[in-house]
Motif scaffolding. Structure first.
Motif, PDB file in Angstrom:
ATOM      1  N   UNK A  20       0.781  -1.337   0.066  1.00  0.00           N
ATOM      2  CA  UNK A  20       0.037  -0.017   0.117  1.00  0.00           C
ATOM      3  C   UNK A  20       0.905   1.385  -0.052  1.00  0.00           C
ATOM      4  N   UNK A  21       1.805   1.210   0.727  1.00  0.00           N
ATOM      5  CA  UNK A  21       2.883   2.400   0.923  1.00  0.00           C
ATOM      6  C   UNK A  21       3.492   2.652  -0.597  1.00  0.00           C
ATOM      7  N   UNK A  22       4.100   1.615  -1.160  1.00  0.00           N
ATOM      8  CA  UNK A  22       4.700   1.675  -2.506  1.00  0.00           C
ATOM      9  C   UNK A  22       3.703   2.130  -3.384  1.00  0.00           C
ATOM     10  N   UNK A  23       2.561   1.605  -3.622  1.00  0.00           N
ATOM     11  CA  UNK A  23       1.600   1.919  -4.706  1.00  0.00           C
ATOM     12  C   UNK A  23       1.029   3.502  -4.402  1.00  0.00           C
ATOM     13  N   UNK A  24       0.720   3.622  -3.288  1.00  0.00           N
ATOM     14  CA  UNK A  24       0.380   5.013  -2.762  1.00  0.00           C
ATOM     15  C   UNK A  24       1.380   6.024  -3.168  1.00  0.00           C
ATOM     16  N   UNK A  25       2.537   5.800  -3.078  1.00  0.00           N
ATOM     17  CA  UNK A  25       3.697   6.626  -3.236  1.00  0.00           C
ATOM     18  C   UNK A  25       3.802   6.984  -4.593  1.00  0.00           C
ATOM     19  N   UNK A  26       3.940   5.708  -5.282  1.00  0.00           N
ATOM     20  CA  UNK A  26       3.708   5.943  -6.787  1.00  0.00           C
ATOM     21  C   UNK A  26       2.806   6.870  -7.437  1.00  0.00           C
ATOM     22  N   UNK A  27       1.556   7.019  -6.950  1.00  0.00           N
ATOM     23  CA  UNK A  27       0.722   7.660  -7.483  1.00  0.00           C
ATOM     24  C   UNK A  27       0.844   8.923  -6.899  1.00  0.00           C
ATOM     25  N   UNK A  28       1.195   9.169  -5.619  1.00  0.00           N
ATOM     26  CA  UNK A  28       1.460  10.661  -5.253  1.00  0.00           C
ATOM     27  C   UNK A  28       2.744  11.292  -5.600  1.00  0.00           C
ATOM     28  N   UNK A  29       3.642  10.430  -6.389  1.00  0.00           N
ATOM     29  CA  UNK A  29       4.766  11.166  -6.925  1.00  0.00           C
ATOM     30  C   UNK A  29       4.473  11.614  -8.284  1.00  0.00           C
ATOM     31  N   UNK A  30       3.591  11.117  -8.842  1.00  0.00           N
ATOM     32  CA  UNK A  30       3.163  11.489 -10.342  1.00  0.00           C
ATOM     33  C   UNK A  30       2.241  12.537 -10.106  1.00  0.00           C
ATOM     34  N   UNK A  90      -7.141   6.721  -2.798  1.00  0.00           N
ATOM     35  CA  UNK A  90      -7.212   7.689  -1.711  1.00  0.00           C
ATOM     36  C   UNK A  90      -6.159   8.425  -1.246  1.00  0.00           C
ATOM     37  N   UNK A  91      -5.063   7.742  -0.797  1.00  0.00           N
ATOM     38  CA  UNK A  91      -3.810   7.874   0.100  1.00  0.00           C
ATOM     39  C   UNK A  91      -3.116   8.873  -1.185  1.00  0.00           C
ATOM     40  N   UNK A  92      -3.129   8.057  -2.195  1.00  0.00           N
ATOM     41  CA  UNK A  92      -2.066   8.781  -3.458  1.00  0.00           C
ATOM     42  C   UNK A  92      -2.672  10.196  -3.736  1.00  0.00           C
ATOM     43  N   UNK A  93      -3.794  10.400  -4.087  1.00  0.00           N
ATOM     44  CA  UNK A  93      -4.348  11.696  -4.445  1.00  0.00           C
ATOM     45  C   UNK A  93      -4.305  12.637  -3.513  1.00  0.00           C
ATOM     46  N   UNK A  94      -4.541  12.200  -2.167  1.00  0.00           N
ATOM     47  CA  UNK A  94      -4.437  13.162  -1.109  1.00  0.00           C
ATOM     48  C   UNK A  94      -2.913  13.622  -0.820  1.00  0.00           C
TER      49      UNK A  94
END
Length: 247
Positions: A20-30, A90-94
């Motif tokens: 969850x951390x890795x996938x969310x971080x990838x979305x958040x970085x993009x 939700x985490x990635x977008x926020x």
């Protein structure tokens, strides 16, 4: 806690938290780089739309957004997200909204003379961004991104409320089984600390390489052992000076 509970629940929970951390971080970085660079655009409509995204998702609760994606979106769109991906999105977008401010601030800190040099070389806006601005801004983004990554790691505990079997969810199940609260929650506190520490060490390495890439000397961490060695060296030097003066 028995080995069976540890093997069947806690270890898979750690792996789910890491995913969850890795996938969310990838979305958040993009999202961070897309919205952050858009907010520096010369076109007002691009700045306006990216500003709306920034204000909306920065002000929204990640937990409520997670609930909306998991419970309300199926009613509105007619299709259901897998619980894990509802939490990741939700985490990635926020956190991507938070990261966009880091990107925007780092790009704004690049000296104007550097941009003018790119204009003098007849670079396009995209070429100036890729070749001049981002390479200089990237090392300055890493320390705040490190803090954001740790906050994201701790925020992954929210996915337990939509039945994603992360560390927190697994710990609660084990607590219900064993009725032991203090040992279980003490263990997951240590787990989150270890994961956060590993993120920090990895980001420190990345920061050193990023600074070396733009010709900046890497900062030494100055750990406890090095401070003690420095203090001992100063004491020995002071003693030598005193002894020399006495002679």
């Amino acid at each position: 806690m028995t080995w069976g509970l540890w093997n069947n629940w806690m270890l898979p929970g750690i792996w789910i938290t890491i995913q969850v951390t890795l996938y969310s971080a990838a979305i958040a970085l993009a999202v961070s780089f897309t919205i952050g660079t858009a907010r520096t655009s010369r076109l007002w409509i691009v700045r306006f739309l990216s500003g709306i995204y920034f204000e909306l998702f920065r002000g929204a609760s990640a937990l409520v957004l997670m609930f909306w994606l998991f419970f309300a979106l199926p009613i509105a769109a007619g299709w259901q997200l897998v619980p894990m991906w509802a939490g990741v999105l939700a985490l990635g977008l926020t956190y991507g909204a938070y990261g966009s401010e880091i990107v925007r601030g780092a790009l704004a800190a690049v000296p104007t003379a550097q941009r003018e040099a790119g204009i003098a070389l007849n670079f396009t806006k995209l070429q100036r961004l890729v070749r001049i601005e981002l390479p200089q801004a990237w090392p300055e983004m890493i320390p705040p991104f490190n803090n954001l990554a740790i906050e994201l790691l701790k925020g992954t505990a929210l996915v337990s409320v939509i039945s994603v079997a992360d560390i927190t969810f697994s710990a609660n199940l084990i607590r219900f089984t064993t009725t032991e609260s203090a040992p279980i929650y003490s263990i997951i506190l240590v787990m989150y600390f270890v994961l956060a520490f590993l993120i920090t060490r990895g980001m420190r390495v990345l920061e050193r390489h990023a600074k070396a890439g733009v010709g900046k000397a890497p900062e030494r961490s100055g750990g406890l052992w090095s401070k003690l060695s420095l203090r001992r060296g100063r004491s020995e030097a002071a003693g030598a000076i005193t002894a020399g003066g006495a002679r």
